[in-house]
Scaffold this active site. Structure first.
Site, PDB file in Angstrom:
ATOM      1  N   LYS A   1       0.810  -1.221   0.000  1.00 52.49           N
ATOM      2  CA  LYS A   1       0.000   0.000   0.000  1.00 52.49           C
ATOM      3  C   LYS A   1       0.842   1.269   0.000  1.00 52.49           C
ATOM      4  CE  LYS A   1      -4.220  -1.909   1.995  1.00 52.49           C
ATOM      5  NZ  LYS A   1      -3.845  -3.311   1.903  1.00 52.49           N
TER       6      LYS A   1
ATOM      7  N   GLU B   1      -3.043   6.772   7.361  1.00 47.75           N
ATOM      8  CA  GLU B   1      -3.514   7.848   6.497  1.00 47.75           C
ATOM      9  C   GLU B   1      -4.757   8.470   7.091  1.00 47.75           C
ATOM     10  OE1 GLU B   1      -3.944   5.762   2.847  1.00 47.75           O
ATOM     11  OE2 GLU B   1      -5.929   4.965   3.328  1.00 47.75           O
TER      12      GLU B   1
ATOM     13  N   ASN C   1     -14.983  -3.057   8.289  1.00 45.26           N
ATOM     14  CA  ASN C   1     -14.235  -2.819   7.051  1.00 45.26           C
ATOM     15  C   ASN C   1     -14.340  -3.965   6.050  1.00 45.26           C
ATOM     16  OD1 ASN C   1     -13.096  -0.240   7.891  1.00 45.26           O
ATOM     17  ND2 ASN C   1     -11.865  -1.434   9.307  1.00 45.26           N
TER      18      ASN C   1
ATOM     19  N   GLU D   1      -9.746   0.529  -5.824  1.00 43.60           N
ATOM     20  CA  GLU D   1     -10.752   0.969  -4.860  1.00 43.60           C
ATOM     21  C   GLU D   1     -10.578   2.447  -4.548  1.00 43.60           C
ATOM     22  OE1 GLU D   1     -10.621  -1.603  -1.471  1.00 43.60           O
ATOM     23  OE2 GLU D   1     -11.436  -3.303  -2.587  1.00 43.60           O
TER      24      GLU D   1
ATOM     25  N   GLU E   1      -6.737   1.631  -2.619  1.00 46.91           N
ATOM     26  CA  GLU E   1      -5.783   0.552  -2.865  1.00 46.91           C
ATOM     27  C   GLU E   1      -6.160  -0.143  -4.165  1.00 46.91           C
ATOM     28  OE1 GLU E   1      -6.090  -2.128   0.408  1.00 46.91           O
ATOM     29  OE2 GLU E   1      -8.050  -2.891  -0.167  1.00 46.91           O
TER      30      GLU E   1
ATOM     31  N   ASN F   1      -6.416  -4.050  -5.660  1.00 46.39           N
ATOM     32  CA  ASN F   1      -6.364  -5.481  -5.404  1.00 46.39           C
ATOM     33  C   ASN F   1      -5.979  -6.194  -6.694  1.00 46.39           C
ATOM     34  OD1 ASN F   1      -7.169  -5.439  -2.634  1.00 46.39           O
ATOM     35  ND2 ASN F   1      -9.227  -4.946  -3.314  1.00 46.39           N
TER      36      ASN F   1
ATOM     37  N   PHE G   1     -23.001  -6.866  14.480  1.00 45.96           N
ATOM     38  CA  PHE G   1     -23.373  -6.995  13.066  1.00 45.96           C
ATOM     39  C   PHE G   1     -22.819  -8.268  12.429  1.00 45.96           C
ATOM     40  CE2 PHE G   1     -23.326  -2.336  13.796  1.00 45.96           C
ATOM     41  CZ  PHE G   1     -24.685  -2.116  13.676  1.00 45.96           C
TER      42      PHE G   1
END
Length: 704
Positions: A151, A235, A270, A310, A323, A325, A383
């Site tokens: 990254k 970040e 996430n 993304e 990023e 993938n 969740f």
């Protein structure tokens, strides 16, 4: 794995409906037989392995499955032409065991390897080892994997390619102290994430110094466990963003395309839960700008395969690179649905050296597709905390129109602690978003999953939520809509009356059936039984007791619920896992999960499982004399909320702990979860140690 597919089957459907076939789709039908490879090994498991095998079969390619010892009877193993065991259950000893997989490649003489997603799909060393033995890695080259998989490096390359990027620290964070210093410089909130990560692993949001220190610790541990690389970056966290990604496809001849976007904003921890294509938020100008930047980044690293760029998108449609993938994405089916492309087929063709068959102008947006990730999780706990168990009954809703199910399980399959708890990807396709969502609603109602806890209730609530329908979503959607956690579907008065009428009708139908069997099995002396004109019932739902009167007339029951009259009609096939009922003209699909002699019933209605107790008037009167079981006092005990492995214990008997203090850490499905004290007190006893495997509900620690 089953359901509808793009390609020839979709074309036939389009033809029957009189729709015009896009040139891109027509061209794809004749190319299944293009010569590529004789044999491909799939270095993965579960649904994605099944997905790759399915396309290989259509292309006439033999397949090799790898598996751990506990996966020996898995669906992907049965689908493949050959199968090789690569080690025991833990991923580090099987699906991440590079030596064993390389041995499997050699012994089966596979010409190419498709890595799927996760595991070794973005591991440059694996790609290098394959290349050293003249075996093709079906993915990008090692330079692209290195550049985009890291990254930190990818962010620098994105800036150089003039791709919009998020403000942040471009180096590797050394320790927790440096993480705090950097976070202060950037300004809270910040995102701490694994440099080599993906899939939500090794990722934490920090709002202050203390959360930064904790985030650094947990993220580095998760990163090391999941990717073998504990490097982190920090970040700026863009608050309330959308997560929108662009599918790209490149070849070895310098060509690259963007295949439109996917909206992936509905997430928990996430990790994506619901995805769709296209995005309701983007206009054509923003879509083109994002697509062109994604292609610019792909070309900057000579990208040659399917990949995903993304972006985070704010409310003003400003977008920032997140990023890339360098693999096939979990949610790729929605892109296949709206473009007509088979992305696995395209990856295989590109890996063989063929140029792309399409131009950017060829790429359509036909209709709308929605994907729900069906997990073996308890949605009422954060969740979705993982659930384990064996699928005692399993039926996919592929009998419905416009439904595709990508899965790698069958009745009898085990959902274990060793692997991701995904059961399947449920995809629906429609001519527009409204049709796709209605089909998803019907598909979720008709999905039969027994033996494990699942998240269908949450998925259904998301897709019928007014904010979701209007497109007012962001990555904090779940916590915003359910600030106190998910509680299931809140029944309106009309829905409650419908449910009570259906439940009471089911109860009476079961009584009539039992009576029918008794009549056939009675003694030689005939017994004359009085005909019951109606049943007066006491129905308990959510601690409220309702009076219900039911009378029958063939397949229709007339039901009076608290003074409201309803008619309920069905075939009343109590042996079927699905029951279609009509309540005053409204059609519902329900599932009766359990029915006990004591009157307790569990019924899935509008996605949520409701528990009711139905008694006759006499039984209800007598029930008042029954003692209630006292509820367990849980304030002084800590139980595991999920199955997993104890990573660390932070206390010992005699220690004083404060409310909210960390007691232990449980790892489940590669995610680490901090267990905290529910109150201030002294530790009485500790019932586990680091390395122990624990089940849901197991006692961990007791306080005095």
């Amino acid at each position: 794995m089953a359901g509808f597919w793009t390609g020839a089957a979709a074309l036939a459907t389009a033809g029957r409906r009189g729709r015009r076939w896009p040139k891109l789709l027509m061209r794809s039908v004749a190319l299944w037989t293009v010569k590529t490879f004789d044999k491909i090994l799939i270095a993965n498991r579960g649904e994605i392995a099944c997905r790759v095998i399915k396309t290989c079969k259509k292309m006439g390619i033999k397949t090799v499955a790898i598996h751990s010892d506990v996966d020996a009877s898995s669906v992907h193993v049965k689908m493949a032409d050959e199968a090789v065991c690569v080690g025991p259950a833990p991923t580090s000893k099987s699906y991440l065991n590079m030596n064993a997989i390389m041995d499997a490649v050699r012994s089966t003489r596979a010409q190419a390897v498709h890595p799927g997603y996760g595991f070794l799909s973005e591991n440059k060393e694996f790609a290098k080892r394959l290349a050293a033995e003249d075996v093709i890695f079906i993915g990008p080259d090692t330079h692209a994997i290195q550049a985009m998989g890291d990254k930190i490096e990818s962010k620098l390359l994105a800036k150089k390619a003039k791709v919009n990027t998020i403000p942040g620290f471009d180096g590797v964070v050394k320790d927790a102290d440096e993480a705090v210093r950097i976070a202060r410089e950037i300004g809270y909130p910040v995102m701490i994430k694994a440099s080599a990560g993906g899939g939500g692993k090794g990722m934490r949001i920090a709002w202050d110094d203390e959360e930064t220190r904790d985030g650094f610790r947990f993220s580095s541990q998760e990163a090391a466990s999941s990717f073998g690389d504990d490097r982190l970056l920090i970040e700026k966290f863009i608050d309330n963003p959308r997560h929108i990604e662009i599918q790209v496809l490149g070849d070895k001849h310098g060509n690259a395309l963007w295949l439109n976007e996917r909206e992936c904003s509905i997430q928990r921890r996430n990790q994506k839960v619901v995805e769709e294509a296209p995005s309701i938020f983007l206009d054509s100008e923003t879509r083109r700008a994002m697509g062109e930047q994604a292609v610019a980044l792909a070309k900057a690293v000579n990208y040659s395969s399917a990949g995903t760029v993304e972006f985070l998108v704010d409310s003003k449609k400003n977008f920032y690179f997140l990023e890339m993938n360098t693999r096939l994405q979990v949610e790729h089916p929605v892109t296949e649905c709206i473009t007509g492309l088979d992305l696995v087929q395209e990856m295989i063709r590109v890996a063989k050296g063929y140029p792309l068959r399409h131009k950017q102008a060829d790429i359509p947006i036909n209709g709308w597709a929605v994907e729900c990730r069906v997990y073996a999780e308890d949605p009422y706990k954060s969740f979705g905390l993982p659930s384990v168990g064996r699928l005692s009954q399993y039926e996919e809703p592929i009998h419905l129109p416009g439904v595709r199910v990508d899965s790698g399980i069958q009745p009898g399959s085990d959902i274990s602690i060793y692997y991701d708890p995904m059961i399947s990807k449920l995809i629906t396709y429609g001519s527009d978003r409204t049709e796709a969502l209605k089909r998803m609603e019907d598909a979720l109602d008709s999905y039969v999953i027994r033996g494990v806890t699942h998240n269908i209730a949450l998925l259904r609530e998301v897709i019928i939520n007014s904010r979701f329908i209007e497109g007012d979503i962001n990555t904090k959607f779940l916590s915003d809509v359910y600030p106190d956690g998910f509680k299931g579907h809140p029944l309106t008065e009309t829905e409650r009356n419908q449910f009570l009428a259906v439940a009471s009708s089911l109860f009476v139908a079961s009584q009539l059936r039992a009576q029918h069997f008794q009549d056939h099995e009675s003694s030689r002396v005939p017994i004359v039984k009085p005909q019951v004109a109606s049943w007066e019932l006491s129905v308990k739902l959510h601690d409220e007791i309702h009076t219900v009167v039911v009378s029958s007339s063939g397949p229709t029951f007339s039901v009076e619920v608290d003074g409201s009259k309803l008619n309920v009609t069905s075939t009343w096939n109590l042996a079927s896992p699905l029951l279609s009922v009509n309540v005053d003209g409204t059609q519902r699909t329900i599932q009766c999960l359990s029915r006990e002699a004591g009157g307790n019933m569990s019924i899935q209605f509008l996605g949520t499982v409701y528990k009711v107790r139905i008694l006759t008037k006499l039984a209800a009167e007598l029930n008042k004399f029954m003692l209630e079981k006292a509820a367990e006092d849980t304030s002084s005990i800590l139980r595991s909320p999920m199955p997993g492995v104890v990573v660390a214990i932070s206390v010992k008997p005699g220690d004083l702990v404060a409310e909210g203090q960390e007691i232990c850490v449980i790892e489940a499905m590669k995610m680490q979860n901090s267990m905290t004290a529910g109150k201030t007190g002294k530790v009485k006893s500790v019932h586990c140690k680091a390395g122990d495997t624990v089940g849901e509900g197991d006692l961990l620690v007791e306080l005095e």
